[in-house]
Motif scaffolding. Structure first.
Motif, PDB file in Angstrom:
ATOM      1  N   UNK A 193      41.596  32.601  32.356  1.00 25.33           N
ATOM      2  CA  UNK A 193      41.101  33.280  33.553  1.00 25.33           C
ATOM      3  C   UNK A 193      42.081  33.143  34.709  1.00 25.33           C
ATOM      4  N   UNK A 194      42.655  31.955  34.870  1.00 27.45           N
ATOM      5  CA  UNK A 194      43.666  31.771  35.917  1.00 27.45           C
ATOM      6  C   UNK A 194      44.885  32.656  35.669  1.00 27.45           C
ATOM      7  N   UNK A 195      45.305  32.752  34.414  1.00 29.24           N
ATOM      8  CA  UNK A 195      46.449  33.601  34.089  1.00 29.24           C
ATOM      9  C   UNK A 195      46.154  35.061  34.420  1.00 29.24           C
ATOM     10  N   UNK A 196      44.978  35.539  34.061  1.00 25.18           N
ATOM     11  CA  UNK A 196      44.633  36.932  34.313  1.00 25.18           C
ATOM     12  C   UNK A 196      44.537  37.215  35.813  1.00 25.18           C
ATOM     13  N   UNK A 197      43.942  36.311  36.560  1.00 27.38           N
ATOM     14  CA  UNK A 197      43.804  36.523  38.004  1.00 27.38           C
ATOM     15  C   UNK A 197      45.168  36.491  38.683  1.00 27.38           C
ATOM     16  N   UNK A 198      46.048  35.610  38.251  1.00 26.55           N
ATOM     17  CA  UNK A 198      47.391  35.548  38.846  1.00 26.55           C
ATOM     18  C   UNK A 198      48.186  36.813  38.563  1.00 26.55           C
ATOM     19  N   UNK A 199      47.946  37.439  37.407  1.00 24.65           N
ATOM     20  CA  UNK A 199      48.660  38.675  37.101  1.00 24.65           C
ATOM     21  C   UNK A 199      48.076  39.877  37.826  1.00 24.65           C
ATOM     22  N   UNK A 200      46.782  39.838  38.132  1.00 21.71           N
ATOM     23  CA  UNK A 200      46.137  40.999  38.750  1.00 21.71           C
ATOM     24  C   UNK A 200      46.131  40.954  40.269  1.00 21.71           C
ATOM     25  N   UNK A 201      46.214  39.798  40.857  1.00 22.97           N
ATOM     26  CA  UNK A 201      46.097  39.675  42.309  1.00 22.97           C
ATOM     27  C   UNK A 201      47.431  39.258  42.916  1.00 22.97           C
ATOM     28  N   UNK A 202      47.540  39.523  44.192  1.00 21.42           N
ATOM     29  CA  UNK A 202      48.740  39.170  44.948  1.00 21.42           C
ATOM     30  C   UNK A 202      48.293  38.566  46.277  1.00 21.42           C
TER      31      UNK A 202
END
Length: 313
Positions: A193-202
């Motif tokens: 989940x952390x990986x996905x959020x880091x890739x989707x958000x800035x």
């Protein structure tokens, strides 16, 4: 004969110079530059072979003035650190501002800011001496005060940078928490989940979560990496968020519900902060009304009566 002798001597000097130059060129040829004992033993004594200088990145060139002033700035930076102290506080604020915890570099910036303040104070002092004819003691005090103001201004600017970054993180926090809850509800683990959020958000919070993810992938367990996030920031809401995630990961409690509750708490805290700021602004708006608008209104209401009484008398 004297002229011939002088020309001969000059020709000898020129010939000797040319000869010496050719000798130096010959000695500088690659075939003549044989490595010494240190150069031959160095590859066997080092842990790794140094990379080629052609493939290495070019170092940042510094001017001669910067190279000369660097030792002086370093000495002044250490002197400022001894006078002001608080290195732990500076390191903490540098981490909160997202900067490298380089206290010595920050002290060097303070020295530069103090020098700029001293230059401005010196210009004002020269103007006061030449134009106004001021005394020497106030002028010296003006220069010293300008230097101190420059040093203190850099410290205050760091505090402002840290506060501004934390406000940005606080504004991003509810959305990031909702994204994490959605990813966990979809079946992702905490790391995924952390990986996905880091890739989707800035944003700043995404950068900090990326650092936590990098620490976790480097070998640290996820609770320790998240605790590092709480240590680098000064936000109470983010600290509670990290504690909730750590407890959920360690004890196996539903992580999605914890994240949604944390996001709701942050939204409520933001709503309360907006209402408190509105109340303070409302009180501040009463100051010009009471002290400026109201006296002018009373004056306009009372002045015709006084004028009529004066004409009647």
């Amino acid at each position: 004969m004297n002229g011939v002798g002088s020309w001969s001597a000059m020709g000898g000097v020129v010939g000797a110079g040319f000869g010496l130059g050719w000798v130096l060129v010959f000695l500088g040829l690659p075939a003549q530059r044989r490595p010494g004992l240190d150069a031959r033993l160095a590859p066997y004594l080092r842990d790794a072979v140094a990379p080629s200088r052609l493939l290495a990145s070019m170092p940042r060139s510094r001017s001669r003035a910067a190279e000369v002033a660097a030792p002086l700035i370093g000495d002044l930076a250490r002197w400022v650190d001894r006078i002001m102290g608080g290195s732990a506080s500076v390191r903490r604020r540098l981490q909160r501002a997202g900067l490298a915890p380089d206290v010595e570099g920050f002290r060097g910036e303070q020295v530069v800011w103090g020098a700029l303040g001293g230059a401005v104070g010196t210009a004002l002092a020269i103007f006061a001496l030449v134009v106004r004819g001021a005394a020497v003691l106030p002028v010296v005090m003006l220069v010293v005060a300008s230097v101190l103001l420059g040093v203190i201004a850099r410290d205050q600017w760091l505090t402002r940078q840290a506060s501004a970054r934390e406000q940005l993180m606080l504004a991003e926090f509810p959305t990031v928490a909702e994204l994490l809850a959605l990813a966990v509800s979809a079946g992702e683990g905490a790391t995924g989940a952390l990986d996905r959020v880091c890739r989707l958000s800035h944003g700043e919070l995404s950068v900090e979560l990326g650092r936590c993810l990098a620490d976790a992938r480097a070998g640290a367990n996820l609770p320790t990496a998240l605790q590092g996030l709480a240590d680098r920031t000064g936000l109470v809401s983010l600290t509670r968020f990290v504690d909730g995630m750590v407890v959920a990961v360690e004890r196996g409690t539903p992580l999605a519900e914890v994240l949604r509750a944390q996001a709701q708490d942050v939204r409520e805290a933001g709503r309360r902060a907006v209402m408190e700021a509105g109340g303070r602004k409302e009180i501040a708006m009463m100051i010009p009304v009471v002290f400026l608008v109201l006296p002018v209104t009373v004056l306009f209401a009372v002045f015709p009566g006084f004028a009529f009484l004066r004409l009647s008398m």
